[in-house]
Design an enzyme around this catalytic site. Structure first.
Site, mmCIF file in Angstrom:
data_model
loop_
_atom_site.group_PDB
_atom_site.id
_atom_site.type_symbol
_atom_site.label_atom_id
_atom_site.label_comp_id
_atom_site.label_asym_id
_atom_site.label_seq_id
_atom_site.Cartn_x
_atom_site.Cartn_y
_atom_site.Cartn_z
ATOM 1 N N ILE A 40 0.825 -1.199 0.000
ATOM 2 C CA ILE A 40 0.000 0.000 0.000
ATOM 3 C C ILE A 40 0.867 1.260 0.000
ATOM 4 C CG2 ILE A 40 -1.717 1.295 1.353
ATOM 5 C CD1 ILE A 40 -2.648 -1.473 2.456
ATOM 6 N N CYS A 41 0.438 2.292 -0.733
ATOM 7 C CA CYS A 41 1.062 3.618 -0.703
ATOM 8 C C CYS A 41 2.494 3.547 -1.242
ATOM 9 C CB CYS A 41 0.986 4.171 0.721
ATOM 10 S SG CYS A 41 1.458 5.903 0.897
ATOM 11 N N ILE A 42 3.497 3.829 -0.428
ATOM 12 C CA ILE A 42 4.900 3.798 -0.855
ATOM 13 C C ILE A 42 5.515 2.412 -0.682
ATOM 14 C CG2 ILE A 42 5.865 4.474 1.380
ATOM 15 C CD1 ILE A 42 7.085 5.562 -2.150
ATOM 16 N N PRO A 101 5.051 -0.303 -2.264
ATOM 17 C CA PRO A 101 5.489 -0.945 -3.505
ATOM 18 C C PRO A 101 6.934 -0.631 -3.899
ATOM 19 C CG PRO A 101 3.245 -0.175 -3.747
ATOM 20 C CD PRO A 101 3.740 0.371 -2.436
ATOM 21 N N THR A 114 -1.902 -0.481 -4.302
ATOM 22 C CA THR A 114 -2.840 0.639 -4.417
ATOM 23 C C THR A 114 -2.158 1.908 -3.914
ATOM 24 O OG1 THR A 114 -5.142 1.327 -4.001
ATOM 25 C CG2 THR A 114 -3.942 0.417 -2.132
#
Length: 217
Positions: A135-137, A139, A190
């Site tokens: 989620i968010c950063i 990845p 996401t």
């Protein structure tokens, strides 16, 4: 039979740990879907401590596991205790802690490394073919976990996307309330607060991510 999901936290607070809304929304959706959850965090010092009121660095040190225990209401374990065979899936909420404590992406960018205990646990899920949600950063860790060619998103920030591409990931732009799925690797990502302007916007994408991770499990 309910799914068992491991959640790795990176502290407590958007600027130096796990993003609180993202973490709570993840845990809430997992509970709503009847999943059994165990939180983990690395037993290691934070990169630094940020005063979230003033936005300034504080001259003190804190432990990632101890701070993450605030979010987990104390029900948390050292990530070194995690065993992939005990779980059906893994999810990592975002917040700068993912780029500062779970990895050094915030400092090293495309040359980053992942905290060894976190990397070992996450790679075990990848090798076992079990689904993972980032989620968010978070990845930013994908290429280190899966290797070149992994498909993921951080939204549409060109500089961050370029760093992920340099690491070997295949970045796809994504709306705040949507997800990107690497079907081959069972990785779901996401943007959340990489794009979100409100907790409601964040919830849309996180709910879809959790639902898809559970479906893949």
């Amino acid at each position: 039979m309910s799914k068992k999901v491991a959640v790795i936290l990176s502290g407590c607070g958007v600027y130096d740990g796990s993003e609180i809304y993202e973490s709570v929304l993840t845990l809430l959706r997992l509970d709503q879907r009847g999943a059994q959850v165990q939180c983990f965090a690395p037993n290691a010092p934070q990169l630094h401590v940020i005063d979230h009121y003033r936005g300034e660095e504080m001259q003190e040190s804190r432990n990632v596991l101890v701070e993450a225990a605030r979010l987990a209401r104390g029900n948390i374990k050292d990530v070194r205790e995690g065993k992939v065979e005990d779980f059906d899936a893994l999810i990592l909420p975002g917040g700068f802690g993912a780029a500062k404590n779970l990895s050094d992406f915030a400092v090293s960018g495309a040359n980053c490394t992942v905290q060894p205990d976190v990397l070992a646990f996450a790679q075990a899920f990848a090798r076992a073919g079990k689904p993972v949600g980032l989620i968010c950063i978070a990845p930013a860790l994908a290429a280190r976990i899966y290797g070149p060619g992994v498909v993921c998103t951080i939204g549409n920030d060109p500089d961050t996307a370029a760093a992920l591409t340099k690491m070997g990931a295949q970045h796809e732009n994504c709306a705040v309330d949507e997800i990107v799925v690497d079907t081959e690797r069972k990785l779901v990502t996401t943007p959340a607060y990489m794009l979100a302007k409100s907790i409601g916007e964040t919830a849309g994408g996180i709910n879809k991510l959790v639902d898809r991770v559970l479906e893949l499990a």
